[in-house]
Write a protein that holds these residues in place. Structure first.
Motif, PDB file in Angstrom:
ATOM      1  N   MET A 141       0.825  -1.214   0.000  1.00 44.13           N
ATOM      2  CA  MET A 141       0.000   0.000   0.000  1.00 44.13           C
ATOM      3  C   MET A 141       0.851   1.252   0.000  1.00 44.13           C
ATOM      4  SD  MET A 141      -3.353  -0.495   2.431  1.00 44.13           S
ATOM      5  CE  MET A 141      -2.491  -1.107   3.863  1.00 44.13           C
ATOM      6  N   TYR A 142       1.824   1.298   0.901  1.00 40.97           N
ATOM      7  CA  TYR A 142       2.662   2.482   1.015  1.00 40.97           C
ATOM      8  C   TYR A 142       3.559   2.628  -0.212  1.00 40.97           C
ATOM      9  CZ  TYR A 142       1.304   3.669   5.792  1.00 40.97           C
ATOM     10  OH  TYR A 142       0.592   4.069   6.902  1.00 40.97           O
ATOM     11  N   GLY A 143       4.015   1.499  -0.754  1.00 38.32           N
ATOM     12  CA  GLY A 143       4.849   1.552  -1.950  1.00 38.32           C
ATOM     13  C   GLY A 143       4.087   2.075  -3.153  1.00 38.32           C
ATOM     14  N   LEU A 144       2.859   1.610  -3.331  1.00 39.18           N
ATOM     15  CA  LEU A 144       2.027   2.104  -4.431  1.00 39.18           C
ATOM     16  C   LEU A 144       1.769   3.602  -4.272  1.00 39.18           C
ATOM     17  CD1 LEU A 144      -0.553  -0.813  -4.721  1.00 39.18           C
ATOM     18  CD2 LEU A 144       1.137  -0.165  -6.445  1.00 39.18           C
ATOM     19  N   ALA A 145       1.555   4.037  -3.040  1.00 42.19           N
ATOM     20  CA  ALA A 145       1.327   5.468  -2.802  1.00 42.19           C
ATOM     21  C   ALA A 145       2.555   6.281  -3.203  1.00 42.19           C
ATOM     22  CB  ALA A 145       0.989   5.708  -1.332  1.00 42.19           C
ATOM     23  N   ARG A 146       3.741   5.771  -2.898  1.00 42.22           N
ATOM     24  CA  ARG A 146       4.961   6.486  -3.277  1.00 42.22           C
ATOM     25  C   ARG A 146       5.124   6.542  -4.791  1.00 42.22           C
ATOM     26  NH1 ARG A 146       6.917   3.321   0.927  1.00 42.22           N
ATOM     27  NH2 ARG A 146       8.002   1.934  -0.525  1.00 42.22           N
ATOM     28  N   ASP A 147       4.554   5.559  -5.482  1.00 39.93           N
ATOM     29  CA  ASP A 147       4.627   5.530  -6.945  1.00 39.93           C
ATOM     30  C   ASP A 147       3.436   6.225  -7.605  1.00 39.93           C
ATOM     31  OD1 ASP A 147       7.031   4.232  -6.900  1.00 39.93           O
ATOM     32  OD2 ASP A 147       6.209   2.235  -7.311  1.00 39.93           O
ATOM     33  N   GLY A 148       2.667   6.950  -6.827  1.00 40.59           N
ATOM     34  CA  GLY A 148       1.533   7.683  -7.382  1.00 40.59           C
ATOM     35  C   GLY A 148       0.324   6.824  -7.666  1.00 40.59           C
ATOM     36  N   LYS A 149       0.239   5.631  -7.066  1.00 41.26           N
ATOM     37  CA  LYS A 149      -0.872   4.724  -7.327  1.00 41.26           C
ATOM     38  C   LYS A 149      -1.693   4.438  -6.075  1.00 41.26           C
ATOM     39  CE  LYS A 149       1.839   2.422 -10.937  1.00 41.26           C
ATOM     40  NZ  LYS A 149       2.439   1.145 -11.399  1.00 41.26           N
ATOM     41  N   GLY A 150      -1.534   5.266  -5.058  1.00 45.46           N
ATOM     42  CA  GLY A 150      -2.233   5.040  -3.804  1.00 45.46           C
ATOM     43  C   GLY A 150      -3.544   5.781  -3.734  1.00 45.46           C
ATOM     44  N   VAL A 155      -5.636   2.427   0.345  1.00 49.25           N
ATOM     45  CA  VAL A 155      -5.472   1.124  -0.311  1.00 49.25           C
ATOM     46  C   VAL A 155      -4.756   1.353  -1.638  1.00 49.25           C
ATOM     47  CG1 VAL A 155      -6.627  -0.990  -1.046  1.00 49.25           C
ATOM     48  CG2 VAL A 155      -7.550   0.329   0.845  1.00 49.25           C
ATOM     49  N   ALA A 156      -5.463   1.423  -2.754  1.00 40.33           N
ATOM     50  CA  ALA A 156      -4.817   1.624  -4.050  1.00 40.33           C
ATOM     51  C   ALA A 156      -5.824   2.192  -5.037  1.00 40.33           C
ATOM     52  CB  ALA A 156      -4.253   0.301  -4.578  1.00 40.33           C
ATOM     53  N   ASN A 157      -5.327   2.792  -6.101  1.00 38.56           N
ATOM     54  CA  ASN A 157      -6.209   3.316  -7.147  1.00 38.56           C
ATOM     55  C   ASN A 157      -6.793   2.195  -7.995  1.00 38.56           C
ATOM     56  OD1 ASN A 157      -5.933   6.020  -6.484  1.00 38.56           O
ATOM     57  ND2 ASN A 157      -4.122   6.300  -7.757  1.00 38.56           N
ATOM     58  N   GLY A 158      -5.973   1.202  -8.346  1.00 35.37           N
ATOM     59  CA  GLY A 158      -6.402   0.129  -9.228  1.00 35.37           C
ATOM     60  C   GLY A 158      -7.197  -0.942  -8.503  1.00 35.37           C
ATOM     61  N   LEU A 159      -8.247  -1.453  -9.134  1.00 38.12           N
ATOM     62  CA  LEU A 159      -9.091  -2.474  -8.513  1.00 38.12           C
ATOM     63  C   LEU A 159      -8.320  -3.759  -8.252  1.00 38.12           C
ATOM     64  CD1 LEU A 159     -11.888  -3.271  -7.508  1.00 38.12           C
ATOM     65  CD2 LEU A 159     -12.467  -3.977  -9.841  1.00 38.12           C
ATOM     66  N   MET A 160      -7.472  -4.188  -9.212  1.00 41.29           N
ATOM     67  CA  MET A 160      -6.713  -5.416  -9.007  1.00 41.29           C
ATOM     68  C   MET A 160      -5.714  -5.262  -7.866  1.00 41.29           C
ATOM     69  SD  MET A 160      -6.039  -8.553  -9.606  1.00 41.29           S
ATOM     70  CE  MET A 160      -6.799  -9.025 -11.159  1.00 41.29           C
ATOM     71  N   ASP A 161      -5.030  -4.115  -7.811  1.00 42.72           N
ATOM     72  CA  ASP A 161      -4.096  -3.874  -6.708  1.00 42.72           C
ATOM     73  C   ASP A 161      -4.838  -3.897  -5.380  1.00 42.72           C
ATOM     74  OD1 ASP A 161      -1.952  -3.607  -8.432  1.00 42.72           O
ATOM     75  OD2 ASP A 161      -2.027  -1.417  -8.478  1.00 42.72           O
TER      76      ASP A 161
END
Length: 208
Positions: A141-150, A155-161
């Motif tokens: 979760m935190y990694g995706l947020a750092r990559d602009g996907k949080g 949680v995450a922007n993408g449904l699969m994530d």
């Protein structure tokens, strides 16, 4: 005790994905979420307690809260360390924890935490028993947020994530979004089968 490779004796180099990143490098115990502008610090991974429990501390900005959710296989105890920490649970409603106060949320109970004050708060969470999937999900979760996907709910922007995170971490949405749980479980299964989960874990846990 660690071997020359820096790994515990019971872990081969080929199995480093089993080792929480903060055990290999203490600096990796602390992770940051730039979307919510908060941090989490893992004090004890489940691997360090023989699976009995896991403990972490975290921060929350004024006005911040996470989405209503529940865990099926572990309880979660919140303790305020700094400031007034709000916790909602289905059995108690909203409570405010002052420093030193604690509240435990049982498995299966919908809950969320929030900060309705004017200053950043800090709190400790303890899950029992430990759940390595939860630890991995937190890093993802935190990694995706750092990559602009949080997502704003943490949680995450993408449904699969999102499905992978929910399934891996045994954290499922409550409230009206709880209707998505059957779909998230199916997508979470597909995430495991397709290799999506492994790719996320490799990037944000193994490669933290």
């Amino acid at each position: 005790m660690a071997t020359k490779t820096g790994l515990p004796k019971d872990v081969r180099p080929a199995d480093t994905s089993m080792i929480p990143p903060g055990i290999l490098d203490s600096k990796k115990r602390k992770i940051y979420n730039p979307v919510q502008k908060n941090w989490a610090y893992i004090q004890k991974y489940g691997r360090e307690t023989q699976g009995a429990y896991g403990i972490g501390t975290g921060s929350l900005q004024p006005g911040g809260e996470n989405g209503a959710h529940w865990h099926g296989s572990y309880s979660e105890t919140f303790t305020s360390l700094k400031g007034d920490v709000g916790v909602y649970s289905a059995s108690r409603g909203k409570v405010t924890l002052q420093p030193g106060d604690s509240v435990t949320v049982k498995p299966g109970e919908v809950h969320y935490f929030f900060n309705d004050g004017d200053e950043e708060v800090e709190f400790q969470t303890k899950i029992e028993p430990a759940h390595e999937g939860f630890e991995k999900a937190l890093y993802v979760m935190y990694g995706l947020a750092r990559d602009g996907k949080g997502g704003n709910a943490g949680v995450a922007n993408g449904l699969m994530d999102t499905a992978v995170i929910c399934s891996m971490g045994d954290m499922w949405p409550g409230g009206m979004t709880g209707a998505l749980v059957p779909l998230l479980k199916i997508l979470g299964w597909w995430g495991r089968v397709s290799g999506k989960q492994k790719a996320l874990v490799d990037k944000y846990w193994v490669g933290a």
